[in-house]
Write a protein that holds these residues in place. Structure first.
Motif, PDB file in Angstrom:
ATOM      1  N   THR A 164      46.620  42.679  43.198  1.00 23.88           N
ATOM      2  CA  THR A 164      46.657  42.478  43.482  1.00 23.88           C
ATOM      3  C   THR A 164      46.662  42.189  44.978  1.00 23.88           C
ATOM      4  O   THR A 164      48.161  41.812  44.674  1.00 23.88           O
ATOM      5  CB  THR A 164      44.549  41.188  43.627  1.00 23.88           C
ATOM      6  N   ALA A 165      46.783  43.075  46.179  1.00 24.89           N
ATOM      7  CA  ALA A 165      47.336  42.684  47.654  1.00 24.89           C
ATOM      8  C   ALA A 165      46.472  41.437  48.374  1.00 24.89           C
ATOM      9  O   ALA A 165      45.076  41.826  49.012  1.00 24.89           O
ATOM     10  CB  ALA A 165      46.911  43.878  48.208  1.00 24.89           C
ATOM     11  N   VAL A 189      45.924  40.773  35.191  1.00 23.74           N
ATOM     12  CA  VAL A 189      45.690  40.563  36.868  1.00 23.74           C
ATOM     13  C   VAL A 189      46.890  40.053  36.933  1.00 23.74           C
ATOM     14  O   VAL A 189      46.735  39.404  36.631  1.00 23.74           O
ATOM     15  CB  VAL A 189      43.879  39.424  36.515  1.00 23.74           C
ATOM     16  N   ARG A 190      47.173  40.685  38.237  1.00 21.73           N
ATOM     17  CA  ARG A 190      48.657  40.105  39.244  1.00 21.73           C
ATOM     18  C   ARG A 190      48.370  40.509  40.373  1.00 21.73           C
ATOM     19  O   ARG A 190      48.046  40.499  40.965  1.00 21.73           O
ATOM     20  CB  ARG A 190      49.907  40.641  38.081  1.00 21.73           C
ATOM     21  N   ALA A 191      48.992  39.221  41.172  1.00 19.31           N
ATOM     22  CA  ALA A 191      48.993  39.273  42.420  1.00 19.31           C
ATOM     23  C   ALA A 191      50.511  39.567  42.494  1.00 19.31           C
ATOM     24  O   ALA A 191      51.911  39.446  42.545  1.00 19.31           O
ATOM     25  CB  ALA A 191      49.008  37.763  43.482  1.00 19.31           C
ATOM     26  N   ASP A 192      50.455  40.737  43.103  1.00 20.43           N
ATOM     27  CA  ASP A 192      51.042  41.298  43.804  1.00 20.43           C
ATOM     28  C   ASP A 192      52.098  41.957  45.151  1.00 20.43           C
ATOM     29  O   ASP A 192      53.311  41.788  45.968  1.00 20.43           O
ATOM     30  CB  ASP A 192      51.627  43.207  43.285  1.00 20.43           C
ATOM     31  N   ALA A 193      51.179  41.276  46.392  1.00 14.94           N
ATOM     32  CA  ALA A 193      51.978  42.201  47.817  1.00 14.94           C
ATOM     33  C   ALA A 193      51.435  40.739  48.946  1.00 14.94           C
ATOM     34  O   ALA A 193      49.671  40.322  48.468  1.00 14.94           O
ATOM     35  CB  ALA A 193      51.323  43.512  47.536  1.00 14.94           C
ATOM     36  N   TRP A 194      51.638  41.113  50.292  1.00 16.13           N
ATOM     37  CA  TRP A 194      50.400  40.625  50.961  1.00 16.13           C
ATOM     38  C   TRP A 194      50.181  41.806  52.213  1.00 16.13           C
ATOM     39  O   TRP A 194      50.482  42.469  52.797  1.00 16.13           O
ATOM     40  CB  TRP A 194      51.635  39.954  51.461  1.00 16.13           C
ATOM     41  N   LYS A 195      48.340  41.750  52.404  1.00 11.22           N
ATOM     42  CA  LYS A 195      48.318  42.647  52.684  1.00 11.22           C
ATOM     43  C   LYS A 195      47.725  42.461  54.688  1.00 11.22           C
ATOM     44  O   LYS A 195      47.222  41.553  54.652  1.00 11.22           O
ATOM     45  CB  LYS A 195      46.995  42.836  52.448  1.00 11.22           C
TER      46      LYS A 195
END
Length: 578
Positions: A294-295, A326-332
């Motif tokens: 997820t971003a 399910v992993r949080a990876d980025a900033w959008k």
């Protein structure tokens, strides 16, 4: 701020937000892989034709899997020593390929009209086909119930025709009809839909919205969110169970295309942390059919980007938190709008207009939004469509990145639709990789060339070959639901650059090689989402693979879009079967 393809759409927030919010804000990773143990003997031996996606050893005949990890791959005689009496040998009917990676798509903004009838140009080659398809839908819809259509794009039909009220009245005289424009900036309605919404010729236009009129009556065209919200005021809202079913349907469709990992490119854009919480809850109940990265969206209603960052932290959502599914990876961050919707930000005006779109931020505001993510150690993803948006975002990143040291978080620009040689060189220098929406070429290339930007600027669209020459590692994406998730079709377009409209080639100099295009949907895309344990079939990588009816590494790229996926596996266990 405008509503672009990567922005939270107010219609979605209004109509599915309440159902999503019921998931709460507690993040509980399921960690399905925690019990998997990599042993010396294979649990599964896959025997057959294996296209590894590894240029150093492109073909293999056997692959040994233990604990969801590849422990051996190569000739059968070299791998058999990793088996014992407990090993299960399987011989897939087809070619084994690495699981494909979809590095930019949207789950949440696709839920609003997921079940609506598709009247996109892909399904309906002519305007008459649009009308016929809606008639077929009306014929099987009980009287009084809504007839719903989505992804109608007049820019792809000669003369840019609208679906007028008169046309829709003839299509469905006994039903209310609503059809969503692909840009989601316009809605088309018939008389019954206006009556249900309580809108008539005398109704005042809400601030920022328009009910188009002509000859003393409503035309059926509704423009912008405030007016569209009025039309959907009586529209039934979904339940939490509906949302979960819709998400499952979207992920299954991805798995059907051989995708084993994807990046959701705007999580939190509708209701914040609840979106990520729901994914974890669903994965806890039953393992998802696709891994989701997820971003985290930089915008939440009523909060500054810095406050949004704190909200994510307060929920325990930090870079690379979560689990293997399910992993949080980025900033959008979104810098501009949609080129085909003429809201992308260009340095020169659109054809026949006196403006070139606009940015979603001031330069100062954009820097603040980027810094909020960088301060917390996130990988940055910036939506950039027009050349001026690319320039604006590049200037911001060039200015602020040096303050964060040499840590390479694999920052990305999304779409990067129109770029100069200078842009690509500077992206490489700043260690920012591009992800291209190749369906811009396939579906909209002719429109960009003929009616939106002109032939000269159209040459600069999705420059995959030049990105490689600049030393970049590009990926390809669908931006679903802007276009369908189909990585092999995107790769085909990267190689051929053939337009759907007339079969012509848009700037042959930008045609990628087959190997480059396939890397862009496997190893490059995996690298971009920080999934180095995926993207190719090699010892030590996850056993994420698909079984297809033809090897894309040895077949004609023109046939890639016809390749059929028979099965998809995650950690060596079945995730999809045709």
């Amino acid at each position: 701020m405008s509503t672009g393809c990567c922005s939270a759409h107010p219609l979605s927030r209004e109509h599915i937000g309440a159902a999503l919010s019921t998931a709460g804000s507690t993040i509980t990773p399921a960690k399905h892989a925690a019990g998997l143990q990599v042993g010396h003997a294979a649990e599964t031996l896959v025997v057959g034709t294996i296209a590894t996606g590894n240029p150093a050893a492109p073909l293999a005949e056997a692959m040994a899997i233990s604990g969801g990890v590849i422990i051996g791959i190569g000739a059968l005689k070299d791998v058999e020593g990793l088996t014992d009496s407990s090993t299960t040998t399987v011989t897939p009917e087809g070619v084994v390929i690495p699981g494909l990676i979809e590095p930019h798509m949207h789950i949440w903004s696709s839920l609003l009209n997921l079940t609506w009838t598709d009247v996109s140009h892909e399904v309906c080659a002519t305007f008459d086909d649009v009308v016929a398809t809606l008639k077929q839908t009306a014929a099987r819809t009980p009287a009084g119930q809504y007839v719903l259509g989505k992804l109608f794009d007049p820019s792809l039909f000669p003369g840019e025709p609208d679906l007028t009220r008169d046309i829709l009245d003839q299509i469905a005289p006994n039903n209310p009809v609503l059809v969503m424009n692909a840009s989601m900036h316009y809605l088309y309605a018939n008389s019954a839909a206006f009556e249900l919404a309580g809108v008539n010729y005398q109704t005042m236009d809400p601030p920022g919205g328009t009910f188009f009129r002509a000859d003393g009556k409503l035309t059926g065209v509704i423009g912008e969110i405030p007016a569209m919200l009025m039309m959907l005021a009586k529209f039934p809202k979904p339940s939490a169970a509906d949302m979960a079913a819709g998400i499952t349907e979207i992920l299954k469709e991805c798995a059907k295309q051989g995708v084993t990992s994807l990046r959701e490119a705007g999580t939190g854009s509708l209701v914040g942390v609840s979106e990520l919480a729901l994914l974890h809850q669903m994965n806890g109940a039953k393992r998802l059919p696709v891994r989701v990265s997820t971003a985290q969206f930089a915008i939440m209603a009523g909060k500054t980007p810095a406050e949004v960052a704190q909200t994510w932290k307060d929920a325990g959502v930090t870079p690379f938190s979560g689990d293997e599914m399910v992993r949080a990876d980025a900033w959008k961050v979104v810098a501009d709008g949609s080129n085909q919707g003429r809201s992308g930000y260009f340095s020169q005006p659109y054809l026949g207009e006196d403006n070139g779109g606009h940015a979603d931020w001031t330069p100062e505001g954009l820097r603040g939004a980027l810094k909020a993510g960088l301060d917390d150690g996130w990988q940055i993803m910036v939506h950039t469509n027009g050349d001026a948006a690319v320039e604006m975002a590049l200037e911001a990143m060039e200015e602020i990145l040096p303050g964060y040291g040499a840590n390479d978080l694999r920052h990305r620009f999304e779409h990067v639709s129109f770029t100069t040689d200078d842009h690509l060189a500077r992206l490489a220098k700043a260690n920012i990789s591009p992800s291209f929406l190749m369906n811009h070429v396939y579906y909209w290339g002719a429109a960009f060339r003929d009616t939106i930007l002109g032939p000269e600027r159209a040459q600069l669209l999705d420059r995959v070959a030049s990105a490689y020459k600049a030393g970049l590692r590009p990926s390809l994406h669908s931006d679903y639901n802007v276009s369908k998730v189909h990585p092999l079709q995107s790769a085909r377009t990267a190689v051929l650059r053939q337009l759907q409209a007339d079969g012509s080639v848009l700037n042959a100099a930008e045609c990628a090689t087959p190997a480059q295009a396939l890397a862009a949907i496997t190893t490059n895309a995996a690298w971009q989402i920080h999934a180095d344990d995926r993207g190719s079939l090699e010892v030590g990588k996850r056993a994420d693979y698909a079984v297809v009816d033809s090897n894309p590494w040895t077949s004609d790229p023109a046939s890639w879009d016809k390749i059929v996926v028979n099965e998809t596996y995650i950690d060596g266990t079945l995730a999809f079967q045709a």
